[in-house]
Scaffold this motif. Structure first.
Motif, PDB file in Angstrom:
ATOM      1  N   THR A 145       0.865  -1.189   0.000  1.00  0.00           N
ATOM      2  CA  THR A 145       0.000   0.000   0.000  1.00  0.00           C
ATOM      3  C   THR A 145       0.901   1.238   0.000  1.00  0.00           C
ATOM      4  O   THR A 145       1.365   1.685   1.053  1.00  0.00           O
ATOM      5  CB  THR A 145      -0.904   0.005   1.266  1.00  0.00           C
ATOM      6  N   PRO A 146       1.200   1.785  -1.187  1.00  0.00           N
ATOM      7  CA  PRO A 146       2.131   2.920  -1.251  1.00  0.00           C
ATOM      8  C   PRO A 146       1.663   4.100  -0.415  1.00  0.00           C
ATOM      9  O   PRO A 146       0.462   4.371  -0.335  1.00  0.00           O
ATOM     10  CB  PRO A 146       2.140   3.279  -2.746  1.00  0.00           C
ATOM     11  N   THR A 384      -0.124  -3.269   7.946  1.00  0.00           N
ATOM     12  CA  THR A 384      -1.572  -3.280   8.196  1.00  0.00           C
ATOM     13  C   THR A 384      -2.361  -2.566   7.085  1.00  0.00           C
ATOM     14  O   THR A 384      -3.576  -2.705   7.020  1.00  0.00           O
ATOM     15  CB  THR A 384      -1.901  -2.569   9.535  1.00  0.00           C
ATOM     16  N   GLY A 385      -1.642  -1.830   6.219  1.00  0.00           N
ATOM     17  CA  GLY A 385      -2.321  -0.975   5.224  1.00  0.00           C
ATOM     18  C   GLY A 385      -3.279  -1.743   4.327  1.00  0.00           C
ATOM     19  O   GLY A 385      -4.449  -1.349   4.167  1.00  0.00           O
ATOM     20  N   LYS A 401     -10.504  -3.451  11.446  1.00  0.00           N
ATOM     21  CA  LYS A 401      -9.801  -2.162  11.555  1.00  0.00           C
ATOM     22  C   LYS A 401     -10.028  -1.552  12.945  1.00  0.00           C
ATOM     23  O   LYS A 401      -9.087  -1.038  13.563  1.00  0.00           O
ATOM     24  CB  LYS A 401     -10.311  -1.223  10.465  1.00  0.00           C
ATOM     25  N   SER A 402     -11.261  -1.633  13.444  1.00  0.00           N
ATOM     26  CA  SER A 402     -11.525  -1.046  14.771  1.00  0.00           C
ATOM     27  C   SER A 402     -10.826  -1.865  15.858  1.00  0.00           C
ATOM     28  O   SER A 402     -10.323  -1.329  16.829  1.00  0.00           O
ATOM     29  CB  SER A 402     -13.025  -0.941  15.041  1.00  0.00           C
ATOM     30  N   GLY A 495       5.129   1.676  12.690  1.00  0.00           N
ATOM     31  CA  GLY A 495       4.044   2.576  12.265  1.00  0.00           C
ATOM     32  C   GLY A 495       4.410   4.046  12.286  1.00  0.00           C
ATOM     33  O   GLY A 495       3.571   4.904  11.995  1.00  0.00           O
ATOM     34  N   ASP A 496       5.672   4.370  12.604  1.00  0.00           N
ATOM     35  CA  ASP A 496       6.074   5.770  12.741  1.00  0.00           C
ATOM     36  C   ASP A 496       6.076   6.538  11.419  1.00  0.00           C
ATOM     37  O   ASP A 496       6.118   7.762  11.425  1.00  0.00           O
ATOM     38  CB  ASP A 496       7.502   5.840  13.323  1.00  0.00           C
ATOM     39  N   ASN A 497       6.084   5.804  10.293  1.00  0.00           N
ATOM     40  CA  ASN A 497       6.203   6.503   9.002  1.00  0.00           C
ATOM     41  C   ASN A 497       4.873   7.055   8.503  1.00  0.00           C
ATOM     42  O   ASN A 497       4.844   7.787   7.526  1.00  0.00           O
ATOM     43  CB  ASN A 497       6.793   5.566   7.935  1.00  0.00           C
ATOM     44  N   ILE A 498       3.778   6.696   9.189  1.00  0.00           N
ATOM     45  CA  ILE A 498       2.466   7.142   8.713  1.00  0.00           C
ATOM     46  C   ILE A 498       1.832   8.049   9.775  1.00  0.00           C
ATOM     47  O   ILE A 498       1.671   7.634  10.932  1.00  0.00           O
ATOM     48  CB  ILE A 498       1.526   5.935   8.451  1.00  0.00           C
TER      49      ILE A 498
END
Ligand code: FAD
Ligand code: NAP
Length: 533
Positions: A145-146, A384-385, A401-402, A495-498
């Motif tokens: 997922t880019p 996870t994307g 997702k929740s 997850g720090d990149n998003i």
């Protein structure tokens, strides 16, 4: 609701994971199909067609091991498989095992709901087709997922925009053009030297410098290939027994400060000359002791200082905010050397984020940079994307997702409690992304396939992960990760990149051999942690 098709197993994704589980399930006589949004197989190697794209684990390792026939038939040409060669390989596998007829291309899965009455998954495609299936397998990829950062003004840009993770089939011609590239991760490190060969000007926007070691790429000599093929059984076993699934990187035996500074330098120098990731396997404590790690980090920084002529540029390229190996280590061919070229410039945006994108380029710190083409080498909504992009609802209408809003939780990286008959290949809390991924894919697929057969043989309709066992597995993952230096880096591993993504270290870093042992023990204990009904 009109059901268009009924299947035993529906697989999402036709990368190496999806193709292998399709093959296994077809061989066992299951009614099984893949749904893939692309128009061909290959996954990562279909989408990442950017200049210089190749694997950084040697091809003789980075390949399927499940078929001796396939291992002997396919001839890798280069030390590290190129993207075109890896895509050809995926197509070859697809043809050899007759998979294509069971793959629906150009079809995206958008929704899946577990029906209480039917006790089956009801899956919806973007073409509004509805498929009923007993087992739903997500082979959707960890890096599929880019991520294009939401920089103000992006829509105003008049030039061409590319993302390394969704590169067009026809290679753009950068000859004589000014190119801007954002990002300095593995994709950028591979593409920057190649783009710089034709572009009139290349401007690199760097937020965080990365450690990169020389790949020492070359053609694969026939005698080396044949020797490997003859002894494949031994090499594959060595890989399985290792930490990261690579035959030649066996666990080190001595610690960093057991040797003198001079001896350590000789060891690092040998690893540097050899190329690949050898340096990280030099000592036992490199990923657990900051002082030990710093010896390797400083060795690499000194190499960068020697390679890059301009002192200021060299210093900007030296990573100082994370221990070496805690972000995915890059392997390169002349990456640092590229900054000695007259047509390449490096803009450090660590303290001056890009303010906005304009018609002609971008603004940072009140300076406008103009270019004809803009390349995003900004990575992926990793791990996870792709799963979260599908609306997945259990029989209580609770979405996956929740459930994962505070970070993903899985049992062994393969199942999620209260989402019965839903499986993921190399999901979060599996060692997948911290390994030679095809090895992990094969191990996960074998496990899931056998679990499904066990369920069928015992006439169960459902298998579910027990929530207590899941919590224990997640806690174990955190304990293992917290005993290492990995959590010290800001990376896609946590997850720090998003922006806005929950933070937490996602891969299992206990090693593939340990992980397989744990999985095998669960099976011996009558599938401990899995509830059949
Ligand atoms: P993928 O190959 O990502 O395939 C997933 C597929 O699912 C994709 O085709 C996607 O289109 C499809 N999909 C996703 N969601 C949907 C949906 N909702 N509906 C329909 N289809 C969907 N690993 C290594 O071990 N060594 C390497 O050297 C290495 N190099 C890499 C280089 C790059 C540039 C990248 C991006 C990754 C690299 N990796 C490497 C990791 C690589 O992703 C894995 O090795 C492997 O290819 C993953 O296979 P997969 O089948 O799990 O996922
Ligand atoms: P990546 O490692 O996540 O790198 C993304 C880069 O973009 C980073 O330098 C990041 O900076 C930068 N970036 C992201 N958002 C930004 C923003 N808003 N402004 C400025 N810069 C921004 O992604 P990748 O290079 O595509 O690699 C992802 C993974 O794919 C790798 O780690 C590896 O597992 C795999 N891969 C492997 C190979 C290979 O050699 N085999 C090649 C490519 C990819 P920060 O670091 O500051 O976030």
């Amino acid at each position: 609701m009109k059901i268009d098709k009924c299947l035993d197993t529906l697989i999402v994704g036709a990368g190496f994971a999806g193709m292998y589980i399709l093959h296994k399930q077809m061989s066992e006589g299951f009614k099984v199909e893949i749904f893939e949004q692309a128009d061909d197989v290959g996954g990562t190697w279909y989408w990442n067609k950017y200049p210089g794209a190749r694997c950084d684990i040697e091809s003789m390792d980075y390949s399927y091991s499940f078929s001796e026939d396939l291992q002997q038939e396919w001839n890798w040409k280069e030390k590290y498989g190129t993207q075109p060669e890896l895509l050809e390989y995926a197509k070859f596998v697809c043809k050899k095992f007759g998979l294509r007829k069971n793959i629906n291309f150009n079809t995206k899965i958008i929704k899946s709901k577990f029906s209480k009455e039917k006790q089956k998954w009801i899956v919806t495609t973007d073409k509004q087709k509805v498929i009923e299936c007993e087992h739903l397998i997500l082979a959707t990829g960890n890096l599929s997922t880019p991520n294009t950062p939401k920089i103000p003004g992006l829509n105003n840009y008049k030039g061409n925009i590319y993302h390394t993770g969704a590169w067009p089939g026809k290679m753009p011609d950068f000859n004589g053009r000014k190119v801007g590239i954002i990002g300095t991760g593995s994709s950028a490190v591979q593409s920057i030297p190649i783009i710089s060969n034709t572009a009139e000007k290349l401007i690199v926007f760097q937020r965080t410098p990365n450690f990169s070691l020389p790949a020492r790429h070359r053609d694969l000599p026939k005698d080396k290939r044949e020797e490997y093929k003859k002894n494949y059984k031994k090499y594959r076993q060595l890989a399985k027994n290792s930490s990261f699934g690579i035959a030649k990187y066996q666990p080190p035996t001595q610690s960093t400060f057991e040797v003198s500074d001079e001896e350590r330098n000789v060891i690092y120098e040998k690893a540097w000359q050899e190329g690949g990731q050898a340096m990280l396997f030099a000592f036992t404590d490199l990923l657990i002791d900051e002082k030990a790690n710093e010896t390797a980090a400083e060795f690499v920084r000194n190499k960068i200082r020697k390679i890059v002529n301009d002192k200021e540029t060299a210093e900007k390229l030296c990573p100082k905010n994370h221990p070496i190996g805690t972000k995915r280590l890059c392997l390169d061919s002349n990456y640092f050397e590229t900054y000695n070229k007259k047509n390449v410039s490096l803009i450090d945006i660590s303290n001056e984020p890009i303010e906005k994108i304009t018609e002609k380029g971008l603004f940072t710190n009140n300076i406008e940079y103009s270019f004809d083409d803009l390349v995003f080498a900004t990575g992926f909504d990793a791990m996870t994307g792709a799963v979260n992009a599908i609306e997945i609802l259990n029989d209580e209408d609770v979405s996956l997702k929740s459930k994962w809003s505070d970070g993903p939780k899985t049992y062994l990286g393969m199942m999620v409690s209260n989402f019965p008959n839903l499986f993921m290949i190399t999901g979060p809390q599996s060692p997948g992304v911290k390994s030679q991924m095809i090895l992990s894919i094969e191990q996960h697929v074998d496990f899931i396939h056998n679990l499904i057969i066990h369920k069928k043989d015992n006439k169960y309709r459902k298998v579910n992960a027990n929530s207590v066992n899941q919590d224990k597995w997640v806690n174990h993952n955190n304990e293992v990760a917290n005993a290492t230096l990995y959590p010290l880096a800001h990376s896609w591993y946590n997850g720090d990149n998003i922006v806005g993504k929950s933070k937490g270290f996602m891969p299992y870093v206990g090693g593939v051999a340990n992980y397989k042992k744990i999985c095998d023990e669960k099976v011996s204990n009558n599938y401990e942690g899995f509830e059949f009904s």
